[in-house]
Motif scaffolding. Structure first.
Motif, PDB file in Angstrom:
ATOM      1  N   UNK A 124       0.960  -1.166  -0.014  1.00  0.00           N
ATOM      2  CA  UNK A 124       0.159   0.110   0.002  1.00  0.00           C
ATOM      3  C   UNK A 124       0.840   1.104  -0.131  1.00  0.00           C
ATOM      4  N   UNK A 125       0.243   2.456  -0.542  1.00  0.00           N
ATOM      5  CA  UNK A 125       0.945   3.520  -0.525  1.00  0.00           C
ATOM      6  C   UNK A 125       0.322   4.395   0.653  1.00  0.00           C
ATOM      7  N   UNK A 126       1.258   4.936   1.440  1.00  0.00           N
ATOM      8  CA  UNK A 126       0.945   5.635   2.423  1.00  0.00           C
ATOM      9  C   UNK A 126       1.263   7.237   2.675  1.00  0.00           C
ATOM     10  N   UNK A 127       0.537   8.068   3.027  1.00  0.00           N
ATOM     11  CA  UNK A 127       0.866   9.323   3.256  1.00  0.00           C
ATOM     12  C   UNK A 127       1.013   9.474   4.756  1.00  0.00           C
ATOM     13  N   UNK A 128       1.924   9.780   5.234  1.00  0.00           N
ATOM     14  CA  UNK A 128       2.087   9.897   6.765  1.00  0.00           C
ATOM     15  C   UNK A 128       2.021  11.474   7.140  1.00  0.00           C
ATOM     16  N   UNK A 129       1.706  11.664   8.425  1.00  0.00           N
ATOM     17  CA  UNK A 129       2.425  13.022   9.087  1.00  0.00           C
ATOM     18  C   UNK A 129       2.459  12.927  10.562  1.00  0.00           C
ATOM     19  N   UNK A 130       2.545  14.077  11.166  1.00  0.00           N
ATOM     20  CA  UNK A 130       2.755  14.015  12.694  1.00  0.00           C
ATOM     21  C   UNK A 130       1.462  14.164  13.318  1.00  0.00           C
ATOM     22  N   UNK A 131       0.669  14.397  12.806  1.00  0.00           N
ATOM     23  CA  UNK A 131      -0.796  14.718  13.552  1.00  0.00           C
ATOM     24  C   UNK A 131      -1.266  13.421  13.681  1.00  0.00           C
ATOM     25  N   UNK A 132      -1.005  12.108  13.339  1.00  0.00           N
ATOM     26  CA  UNK A 132      -1.740  10.938  13.574  1.00  0.00           C
ATOM     27  C   UNK A 132      -2.520  10.417  12.553  1.00  0.00           C
ATOM     28  N   UNK A 133      -2.338  10.455  11.461  1.00  0.00           N
ATOM     29  CA  UNK A 133      -3.277   9.971  10.112  1.00  0.00           C
ATOM     30  C   UNK A 133      -2.358   9.409   9.363  1.00  0.00           C
ATOM     31  N   UNK A 134      -3.034   8.126   8.696  1.00  0.00           N
ATOM     32  CA  UNK A 134      -2.467   7.772   7.471  1.00  0.00           C
ATOM     33  C   UNK A 134      -3.586   7.537   6.374  1.00  0.00           C
ATOM     34  N   UNK A 135      -3.128   7.828   5.048  1.00  0.00           N
ATOM     35  CA  UNK A 135      -3.973   7.699   3.833  1.00  0.00           C
ATOM     36  C   UNK A 135      -3.460   6.406   3.071  1.00  0.00           C
ATOM     37  N   UNK A 136      -4.270   5.612   3.094  1.00  0.00           N
ATOM     38  CA  UNK A 136      -3.842   4.507   2.152  1.00  0.00           C
ATOM     39  C   UNK A 136      -4.706   4.461   0.642  1.00  0.00           C
ATOM     40  N   UNK A 137      -3.909   4.949  -0.024  1.00  0.00           N
ATOM     41  CA  UNK A 137      -4.428   5.392  -1.443  1.00  0.00           C
ATOM     42  C   UNK A 137      -4.846   4.153  -2.016  1.00  0.00           C
ATOM     43  N   UNK A 138      -4.306   2.840  -1.859  1.00  0.00           N
ATOM     44  CA  UNK A 138      -4.611   1.556  -2.710  1.00  0.00           C
ATOM     45  C   UNK A 138      -5.784   1.330  -2.244  1.00  0.00           C
ATOM     46  N   UNK A 139      -5.968   1.258  -0.983  1.00  0.00           N
ATOM     47  CA  UNK A 139      -7.535   0.638  -0.376  1.00  0.00           C
ATOM     48  C   UNK A 139      -8.456   1.771  -0.188  1.00  0.00           C
ATOM     49  N   UNK A 140      -7.973   2.995  -0.302  1.00  0.00           N
ATOM     50  CA  UNK A 140      -8.973   3.980  -0.413  1.00  0.00           C
ATOM     51  C   UNK A 140      -9.537   4.388   0.940  1.00  0.00           C
ATOM     52  N   UNK A 141      -8.662   4.164   2.067  1.00  0.00           N
ATOM     53  CA  UNK A 141      -8.931   4.448   3.554  1.00  0.00           C
ATOM     54  C   UNK A 141      -8.302   5.519   4.171  1.00  0.00           C
ATOM     55  N   UNK A 142      -8.599   6.133   5.025  1.00  0.00           N
ATOM     56  CA  UNK A 142      -7.902   7.182   5.975  1.00  0.00           C
ATOM     57  C   UNK A 142      -8.007   6.500   7.358  1.00  0.00           C
ATOM     58  N   UNK A 143      -6.754   6.359   7.867  1.00  0.00           N
ATOM     59  CA  UNK A 143      -6.698   5.913   9.183  1.00  0.00           C
ATOM     60  C   UNK A 143      -6.254   7.097  10.256  1.00  0.00           C
ATOM     61  N   UNK A 144      -7.112   7.371  11.263  1.00  0.00           N
ATOM     62  CA  UNK A 144      -6.777   8.349  12.270  1.00  0.00           C
ATOM     63  C   UNK A 144      -6.424   7.870  13.589  1.00  0.00           C
ATOM     64  N   UNK A 145      -5.571   8.365  14.255  1.00  0.00           N
ATOM     65  CA  UNK A 145      -5.047   8.007  15.666  1.00  0.00           C
ATOM     66  C   UNK A 145      -6.271   8.508  16.501  1.00  0.00           C
ATOM     67  N   UNK A 146      -6.191   7.866  17.434  1.00  0.00           N
ATOM     68  CA  UNK A 146      -7.203   8.337  18.910  1.00  0.00           C
ATOM     69  C   UNK A 146      -6.630   9.540  19.245  1.00  0.00           C
ATOM     70  N   UNK A 147      -5.329   9.965  19.245  1.00  0.00           N
ATOM     71  CA  UNK A 147      -4.736  10.836  19.801  1.00  0.00           C
ATOM     72  C   UNK A 147      -5.375  12.333  18.924  1.00  0.00           C
TER      73      UNK A 147
END
Length: 144
Positions: free
Chosen positions: A2-25
């Motif tokens: 998968x291709x991810x786009x990360x940052x320090x705010x606590x989220x990941x964008x998975x362009x292959x699966x078309x989902x955005x994962x966000x942290x509880x933080x």
């Protein structure tokens, strides 16, 4: 992969699966700081992307535990440290052939230094005395 786009705010964008994962933080920070905070604006922008948003658990234990560096430092404090360091290096090379090298090394270290988490005993030179896991059994057999 998968291709991810990360940052320090606590989220990941998975362009292959078309989902955005966000942290509880990130979610808690947005709730705590309120409207017009950077966390709130980030979540708002992520929602506008139209991808499903899922929550992921951040790995808070990644830097905790017994690292190779801690193993090395402990070994260097032990009596016969040269012998144990040679074995550590040899076992580390062998571990690279295993499915999970770290667990292989962790098992070796705990087997070699079973009293690592206990109060250390020192010899006259100030080095840690290494006793085997079955030290008391061996001692009792010698006495009997």
């Amino acid at each position: 992969m998968a291709t991810y786009s990360n940052n320090t705010l606590g989220y990941r964008i998975n362009y292959r699966e078309g989902t955005i994962s966000v942290s509880d933080r990130l979610i808690k920070e947005a709730n705590r700081e309120g409207v017009n905070s950077s966390a709130y604006n980030t979540l708002k922008a992520l929602r506008e992307m139209g991808m499903p948003i899922v929550k992921f658990r951040e790995n808070t234990t990644a830097r905790k535990g017994l690292t190779y560096s801690k193993m090395t430092k402990y070994i260097l404090l032990c009596e016969n440290s040269e012998k144990y360091m040679c074995e550590f290096i040899r076992q580390r090379e062998v571990s690279k052939t295993q499915k999970n090298p770290y667990h292989y090394m962790l098992d070796w270290f705990k087997g070699t230094f079973p009293h690592y988490n206990e109060q250390a005993e020192f010899n006259a030179d100030g080095q840690i005395i290494v006793t085997t896991a079955d030290y008391l059994t061996e001692t009792e057999e010698k006495i009997a």
